[in-house]
Design an enzyme around this catalytic site. Structure first.
Site, PDB file in Angstrom:
ATOM      1  N   TYR A   1      55.074 -38.361 -18.518  1.00  0.00           N
ATOM      2  CA  TYR A   1      53.911 -38.498 -17.479  1.00  0.00           C
ATOM      3  C   TYR A   1      54.688 -38.537 -16.334  1.00  0.00           C
ATOM      4  CZ  TYR A   1      49.146 -38.981 -16.058  1.00  0.00           C
ATOM      5  OH  TYR A   1      47.819 -38.989 -15.401  1.00  0.00           O
TER       6      TYR A   1
ATOM      7  N   PHE B   1      40.400 -11.936  -3.084  1.00  0.00           N
ATOM      8  CA  PHE B   1      40.497 -11.635  -4.547  1.00  0.00           C
ATOM      9  C   PHE B   1      39.278 -12.953  -4.749  1.00  0.00           C
ATOM     10  CE2 PHE B   1      41.895 -13.240  -8.435  1.00  0.00           C
ATOM     11  CZ  PHE B   1      41.887 -12.359  -9.292  1.00  0.00           C
ATOM     12  N   THR B   2      39.318 -12.355  -6.113  1.00  0.00           N
ATOM     13  CA  THR B   2      37.534 -12.945  -6.552  1.00  0.00           C
ATOM     14  C   THR B   2      38.130 -14.753  -7.245  1.00  0.00           C
ATOM     15  OG1 THR B   2      38.812 -12.977  -9.355  1.00  0.00           O
ATOM     16  CG2 THR B   2      37.551 -11.065  -8.154  1.00  0.00           C
TER      17      THR B   2
ATOM     18  N   ARG C   1      37.182  -3.359 -11.444  1.00  0.00           N
ATOM     19  CA  ARG C   1      37.086  -3.539 -10.225  1.00  0.00           C
ATOM     20  C   ARG C   1      36.597  -3.002  -9.049  1.00  0.00           C
ATOM     21  NH1 ARG C   1      40.494  -8.843 -11.328  1.00  0.00           N
ATOM     22  NH2 ARG C   1      38.370  -9.252 -11.480  1.00  0.00           N
TER      23      ARG C   1
ATOM     24  N   PHE D   1      31.888 -10.543 -13.859  1.00  0.00           N
ATOM     25  CA  PHE D   1      32.760  -9.672 -14.505  1.00  0.00           C
ATOM     26  C   PHE D   1      32.915 -10.097 -16.051  1.00  0.00           C
ATOM     27  CE2 PHE D   1      37.286 -11.166 -13.916  1.00  0.00           C
ATOM     28  CZ  PHE D   1      36.448 -12.112 -12.000  1.00  0.00           C
TER      29      PHE D   1
ATOM     30  N   ASP E   1      49.060 -15.609  -0.360  1.00  0.00           N
ATOM     31  CA  ASP E   1      48.813 -15.923  -1.715  1.00  0.00           C
ATOM     32  C   ASP E   1      50.169 -15.245  -2.232  1.00  0.00           C
ATOM     33  OD1 ASP E   1      48.179 -15.358  -4.507  1.00  0.00           O
ATOM     34  OD2 ASP E   1      46.322 -14.558  -4.040  1.00  0.00           O
TER      35      ASP E   1
ATOM     36  N   LYS F   1      51.855 -14.163 -13.162  1.00  0.00           N
ATOM     37  CA  LYS F   1      52.550 -12.712 -12.500  1.00  0.00           C
ATOM     38  C   LYS F   1      53.972 -13.065 -12.265  1.00  0.00           C
ATOM     39  CE  LYS F   1      47.801 -13.002 -11.155  1.00  0.00           C
ATOM     40  NZ  LYS F   1      46.930 -14.185 -11.578  1.00  0.00           N
TER      41      LYS F   1
HETATM   42  N1  F0G Z   1      45.547 -14.665  -6.585  1.00  0.00           N
HETATM   43  C1  F0G Z   1      45.466 -13.400  -7.068  1.00  0.00           C
HETATM   44  C2  F0G Z   1      45.943 -11.950  -5.474  1.00  0.00           C
HETATM   45  C3  F0G Z   1      46.119 -13.040  -8.097  1.00  0.00           C
HETATM   46  O1  F0G Z   1      45.836 -11.666  -8.423  1.00  0.00           O
HETATM   47  C4  F0G Z   1      45.123 -13.605  -9.137  1.00  0.00           C
HETATM   48  C5  F0G Z   1      45.155 -13.421 -10.768  1.00  0.00           C
HETATM   49  C6  F0G Z   1      44.633 -15.253  -8.902  1.00  0.00           C
HETATM   50  C7  F0G Z   1      45.210 -15.643  -7.606  1.00  0.00           C
HETATM   51  C8  F0G Z   1      44.793 -16.443  -9.275  1.00  0.00           C
HETATM   52  O2  F0G Z   1      45.580 -17.235 -10.518  1.00  0.00           O
HETATM   53  O3  F0G Z   1      44.805 -16.077 -12.625  1.00  0.00           O
HETATM   54  O4  F0G Z   1      46.594 -18.041 -12.098  1.00  0.00           O
HETATM   55  O5  F0G Z   1      44.398 -18.906 -10.943  1.00  0.00           O
HETATM   56  N2  F0G Z   1      44.407 -12.809 -11.065  1.00  0.00           N
HETATM   57  C9  F0G Z   1      44.407 -12.610 -13.087  1.00  0.00           C
HETATM   58  C10 F0G Z   1      44.900 -10.625 -12.315  1.00  0.00           C
HETATM   59  C11 F0G Z   1      43.705 -12.692 -13.074  1.00  0.00           C
HETATM   60  O6  F0G Z   1      44.180 -10.334 -13.655  1.00  0.00           O
HETATM   61  O7  F0G Z   1      44.566 -10.391 -11.313  1.00  0.00           O
HETATM   62  P1  F0G Z   1      45.175 -17.491 -12.070  1.00  0.00           P
END
Ligand code: F0G
Length: 461
Positions: free
Chosen positions: A76, A128-129, A386, A453, A219, A262
């Site tokens: 833990y 970014f979303t 997108r 989305f 990021d 990624k």
């Molecule tokens: N920042 C970027 C540039 C991303 O592309 C993503 C995720 C995140 C942050 C968030 O990270 O998913 O680990 O919580 N992108 C995915 C995509 C979902 O399909 O581009 P996460």
């Protein structure tokens, strides 16, 4: 005898385990698509032949990473794997302190809660979303200060991810430096088409921000892919190693959020890393509330080990050349038959320009959503919208935001698909392009409140 052209890259691995894929008929896919509300996120993965939905968590791990999984220390507190990960983050990213999180948005949540006060502004190189949503939930307003070229799918600017320094200065003048929570800098910029930021721009942003005592948060999700573009496009970096370029990039920021799913070649994991002791103390407090203890942050020990090993594999020159080489191979084949895509070709994906692909559709007929659905129907290929669906609604007025770019992302998981798969993909795009005039748009029949989305549903008009 004519000579074969010499290839620039080839895969620096061979295949040891395979995962069979299922082929389906067009009638089957028509039904599956209807049931999924024409939203590729709602398809079952077993109904997909080639999955280009995302490069997130879809990577193939190496035998070395799988071996590391067996060395998971599932204590833990104080797991060995945490200390290994911390050591690797220090060595390759250069930040002093590490807080692991279950994935990128876990880190975004923590840093947004720590640095943003209600009424603050957060300038950045295109939203970014999940990043923007966490900034908004913390009471901040995201302001896009990316260069104009980023919104032009045909501009050949080599660094379309750059921040426009005059837009940034203008915002700071308008609202005052004390109202800027931090500058959020993505490398590479996902929503702009996987476009990189230059080292010079990173340096300039750091200089401007630090003169005014404003922090810079990177990021770093696809920073290694960004490093490859700096090496191949920015004068002076040709002979630098990817690892050194990465370190220098990170040195121009105070902290980073990271989705390890990624660049880092794993299926789950992320982290927040920083140099400031006080921010670290706060993050360590908060992570316990939302993710888990500060030495695991929502991850199993084995997940941290796989990520620690992934960091080292991800900065290998042969790896990154083959990774981006594959994406460029697909992009160049599509360009050669006149398919409208975002140029220059991005790092993790080829982005089809749905506005130019389906010019007869209005933006509220969801051209990118429609094109993603048609590609699935054609060949069982799953891609992602997108465009206006991803952009969502304005948090104040509640109106749709109309992004300039209306794109379909063909995202390549790392080390997963072969060149023959790539050829199937380009043939499918060509087939839809040949019948593009017959394609009808969609209407939205269900809209969730957040990140619509993912779960929105559509019907054919
Ligand atoms: N920042 C970027 C540039 C991303 O592309 C993503 C995720 C995140 C942050 C968030 O990270 O998913 O680990 O919580 N992108 C995915 C995509 C979902 O399909 O581009 P996460």
């Amino acid at each position: 005898m004519p000579k074969l052209e010499k290839r620039a890259w080839a895969e620096p691995f061979k295949i040891k385990v395979v995962e069979p894929l299922r082929m389906t008929t067009r009638e089957y896919r028509e039904q599956a698509l209807k049931e999924a509300g024409y939203n590729t996120f709602l398809l079952r993965s077993r109904d997909v032949y080639i999955d280009l939905l995302t490069d997130s968590g879809t990577n193939a791990m190496s035998d070395n990473q799988w071996a590391g999984m067996m060395l998971g220390d599932e204590a833990y507190a104080g797991s060995e794997n945490f200390y290994h990960l911390e050591e690797q983050v220090r060595k390759y990213y250069g930040y002093k302190y590490l807080v692991p999180t279950h994935q990128g948005r876990g880190a975004e949540h923590l840093i947004s809660q720590i640095l943003i006060k209600p009424g603050d502004f957060v300038p950045g190189n295109m939203y970014f979303t999940t990043t923007r949503l966490h900034q908004e939930l913390a009471g901040g307003t995201f302001v896009d200060v990316i260069v104009d070229e980023a919104h032009d799918s045909e501009s050949l600017h080599p660094f379309k991810g750059n921040i426009d320094l005059s837009k940034l200065a203008h915002l700071i003048d308008r609202v005052g430096a004390d109202k800027i929570a931090y500058v959020t800098v993505a490398a590479t910029v996902n929503m702009a088409g996987g476009q990189p930021i230059s080292m010079q721009n990173l340096r300039d942003v750091r200089d401007m921000a630090h003169r005014l005592d404003i922090k810079v948060v990177l990021d770093a999700t696809r920073a290694i892919e960004n490093a490859y573009f700096i090496k191949t496009r920015e004068p002076g970096f040709e002979t630098h190693s990817i690892a050194n370029i990465l370190l220098e990039m990170c040195s121009y920021s105070d902290a980073c959020t990271m989705s390890g799913k990624k660049d880092l070649l794993v299926n789950i994991g992320g982290f927040l890393a920083m140099n400031d002791r006080e921010i670290f103390e706060e993050a360590r407090n908060l992570v316990v509330v939302y993710e888990g203890l500060h030495t695991y942050g929502g991850l199993a020990g084995r997940d941290m080990e796989a990520m620690a090993r992934g960091i080292e594999e991800a900065v290998q020159e042969d790896h990154i050349r083959a990774r981006i080489g594959q994406v460029e191979y697909v992009g160049e084949r599509l360009l050669s038959i006149g398919i409208p895509i975002v140029v220059p070709i991005g790092g993790h994906a080829v982005f089809l320009d749905a506005k130019r692909f389906l010019p007869h559709l209005k933006q509220l007929e969801f051209p990118a959503q429609t094109l993603a659905a048609e590609l699935y129907l054609e060949s069982g290929i799953r891609t992602m919208e997108r465009g206006i669906v991803s952009a969502g609604r304005d948090s104040v007025t509640g109106e749709h935001t109309f992004p300039k770019l209306e794109l379909v992302r063909l995202t390549f998981p790392r080390r997963v698909y072969t060149q023959a798969h790539c050829d199937v993909v380009t043939e499918a795009v060509e087939a839809v392009h040949d019948r593009r005039h017959d394609v009808r748009g969609l209407q939205m029949v269900y809209e969730p409140k957040y990140l619509r989305f993912f779960q929105a549903k559509f019907e054919r008009i």
